[in-house]
Design a protein around this motif. Sequence first.
Motif, PDB file in Angstrom:
ATOM      1  N   GLU A   1      -0.882 -27.803  -9.344  1.00  0.00           N
ATOM      2  CA  GLU A   1      -0.966 -26.483  -9.098  1.00  0.00           C
ATOM      3  C   GLU A   1      -2.385 -26.230  -8.564  1.00  0.00           C
ATOM      4  OE1 GLU A   1       0.884 -23.918  -8.832  1.00  0.00           O
ATOM      5  OE2 GLU A   1      -0.819 -22.367  -8.863  1.00  0.00           O
TER       6      GLU A   1
ATOM      7  N   LEU B   1       8.796 -27.084 -14.284  1.00  0.00           N
ATOM      8  CA  LEU B   1       8.517 -25.838 -13.757  1.00  0.00           C
ATOM      9  C   LEU B   1      10.095 -25.526 -13.129  1.00  0.00           C
ATOM     10  CD1 LEU B   1       6.490 -23.590 -13.324  1.00  0.00           C
ATOM     11  CD2 LEU B   1       6.175 -24.790 -11.006  1.00  0.00           C
TER      12      LEU B   1
ATOM     13  N   LEU C   1      12.922 -22.549 -11.399  1.00  0.00           N
ATOM     14  CA  LEU C   1      13.361 -21.127 -11.069  1.00  0.00           C
ATOM     15  C   LEU C   1      14.394 -20.511 -11.873  1.00  0.00           C
ATOM     16  CD1 LEU C   1      13.579 -21.284  -7.251  1.00  0.00           C
ATOM     17  CD2 LEU C   1      11.637 -20.368  -8.703  1.00  0.00           C
TER      18      LEU C   1
ATOM     19  N   THR D   1       5.487 -15.623 -11.448  1.00  0.00           N
ATOM     20  CA  THR D   1       4.963 -17.002 -11.922  1.00  0.00           C
ATOM     21  C   THR D   1       3.493 -17.215 -12.476  1.00  0.00           C
ATOM     22  OG1 THR D   1       4.810 -19.390 -11.409  1.00  0.00           O
ATOM     23  CG2 THR D   1       4.158 -17.823  -9.825  1.00  0.00           C
ATOM     24  N   GLU D   2       3.154 -18.366 -13.172  1.00  0.00           N
ATOM     25  CA  GLU D   2       1.699 -18.630 -13.577  1.00  0.00           C
ATOM     26  C   GLU D   2       1.211 -19.667 -12.480  1.00  0.00           C
ATOM     27  OE1 GLU D   2       0.541 -19.612 -17.689  1.00  0.00           O
ATOM     28  OE2 GLU D   2       2.303 -18.717 -18.125  1.00  0.00           O
TER      29      GLU D   2
ATOM     30  N   THR E   1       4.830 -22.795  -6.519  1.00  0.00           N
ATOM     31  CA  THR E   1       6.187 -21.954  -6.205  1.00  0.00           C
ATOM     32  C   THR E   1       6.160 -21.573  -4.672  1.00  0.00           C
ATOM     33  OG1 THR E   1       6.041 -21.105  -8.491  1.00  0.00           O
ATOM     34  CG2 THR E   1       7.490 -19.983  -6.940  1.00  0.00           C
TER      35      THR E   1
ATOM     36  N   GLU F   1       1.914 -13.112  -9.212  1.00  0.00           N
ATOM     37  CA  GLU F   1       1.020 -13.936 -10.131  1.00  0.00           C
ATOM     38  C   GLU F   1       0.813 -13.377 -11.477  1.00  0.00           C
ATOM     39  OE1 GLU F   1      -2.538 -15.671  -8.550  1.00  0.00           O
ATOM     40  OE2 GLU F   1      -2.984 -16.844 -10.587  1.00  0.00           O
TER      41      GLU F   1
ATOM     42  N   THR G   1       5.625 -14.713 -18.638  1.00  0.00           N
ATOM     43  CA  THR G   1       6.459 -14.506 -17.514  1.00  0.00           C
ATOM     44  C   THR G   1       8.011 -14.199 -17.416  1.00  0.00           C
ATOM     45  OG1 THR G   1       5.187 -16.265 -16.555  1.00  0.00           O
ATOM     46  CG2 THR G   1       6.769 -15.415 -14.907  1.00  0.00           C
TER      47      THR G   1
ATOM     48  N   ILE H   1      11.936 -15.840 -11.989  1.00  0.00           N
ATOM     49  CA  ILE H   1      10.741 -16.063 -12.354  1.00  0.00           C
ATOM     50  C   ILE H   1      10.822 -17.819 -11.967  1.00  0.00           C
ATOM     51  CG2 ILE H   1      10.514 -14.777 -14.344  1.00  0.00           C
ATOM     52  CD1 ILE H   1      11.129 -16.826 -16.076  1.00  0.00           C
ATOM     53  N   SER H   2       9.631 -18.261 -12.008  1.00  0.00           N
ATOM     54  CA  SER H   2       9.329 -19.879 -12.084  1.00  0.00           C
ATOM     55  C   SER H   2       8.543 -19.966 -13.064  1.00  0.00           C
ATOM     56  CB  SER H   2       8.673 -20.135 -10.578  1.00  0.00           C
ATOM     57  OG  SER H   2       7.528 -20.894 -10.890  1.00  0.00           O
ATOM     58  N   ASP H   3       9.054 -20.873 -14.172  1.00  0.00           N
ATOM     59  CA  ASP H   3       8.094 -20.946 -15.116  1.00  0.00           C
ATOM     60  C   ASP H   3       8.416 -22.272 -15.939  1.00  0.00           C
ATOM     61  OD1 ASP H   3       6.459 -20.253 -17.289  1.00  0.00           O
ATOM     62  OD2 ASP H   3       7.903 -19.047 -18.687  1.00  0.00           O
TER      63      ASP H   3
END
Length: 288
Positions: free
Chosen positions: A74, A94, A96, A118-119, A124, A139, A144, A156-158
């Motif tokens: 990241e 991670l 979706l 997402t965090e 992402t 963000e 999330t 979301i992407s988490d």
Amino acid sequence: MILFALPNKGRISEPVMKILEKAGLKITAQGRSLFANTVDKDVKIMFARAKDIPEFVADGVADIGITGYDLVLERGVEDKVDFLLDFNFGFARLVLAAPENSEIKSLEDIKDGVRVATEFPNLTRKFFEKLGKRVEIIELSGATEIAPFIGVADIISDLTSTGTTLRLNKLREIAEIVRSTTRLIGNKESLKDERKRRKIEQLVLAIKSALFAETKKLIMMNAPKDKVEEIKKLIPGMCGPTVAKVLSNDEYVAIHAVVNEDDIYNLVPKLHELGARDILIVPIERIL
Ligand SMILES: Nc1ncnc2c1ncn2[C@@H]1O[C@H](COP(=O)(O)OP(=O)(O)OP(=O)(O)O)[C@@H](O)[C@H]1O
Ligand SMILES: O=P(O)(O)OC[C@H]1O[C@H](OP(=O)(O)OP(=O)(O)O)[C@H](O)[C@@H]1O
Ligand SMILES: [Mg+2]
């Protein structure tokens, strides 16, 4: 001197501290202090957020550090650090995910303009760039999962590990972006310094030995002499089991071997059948 960055809290903090203790790197931390000493006067600890550790190691603020692979990616510093060790814990993916009742059921359903909370904005964004999709990244800094239900985002992407959080929040996984485990990373310059490199290698070896020992047990038993060959076949050990005399009994020998923890359940009844007695199964701290 080596400055070693460790997560001060969060998911991986406790397992990391445990394995370091097993590795023999005793840390003398006082309460919530940011720095600590270790049994090795040349290794000092700094505590930081797991998220910040990739940057600290890449920049040389710290010589080495422990953090999640996802966080290194990241920050985009994967080429600026050396990956020294994979702990094989702290598994997380991670992914979706979309609400179960959403019309978005697969990647193909994600159209340009879809809002993704997402965090992990960078990972992402890159994921969608590769797919040639222009999504809007929202963000957030935690929780999330709530975003699609309060109108802040569509999907979301988490991170997920057991999948419990996704299920509880009625979210369905659509795609995987990255897989992560906990890693030891090192600053490239520090690793070029001969003295630092040696110290770091010593540390890596100590941690590896503790990680390896976690999956092993020491098994000890007394067994009839004439069954030794058969027992040997069951437990090859690391370089064959140790067979020693039992002073009080001529017909028995003592056998010691290191075995995989997972094999013990099936192994013990077989040993018992062969006449092994006084079977002891003992945890191992380290294997070098
Ligand atoms: N189930 C999980 N959820 C989140 N992270 C996990 C999980 N399992 C392992 N990890 C790893 O732990 C790292 C740190 O996550 P953690 O949630 O502890 O930190 P944080 O989000 O900075 O802290 P906090 O959640 O307390 O604000 C993650 O980046 C990931 O590598
Ligand atoms: O698949 P599971 O085992 O349920 O784990 C996944 C959850 O763990 C993490 O949250 P964390 O507890 O770190 O809280 P955060 O979202 O505030 O960071 C992650 O963001 C998910 O919410
Ligand atoms: Mg978290």
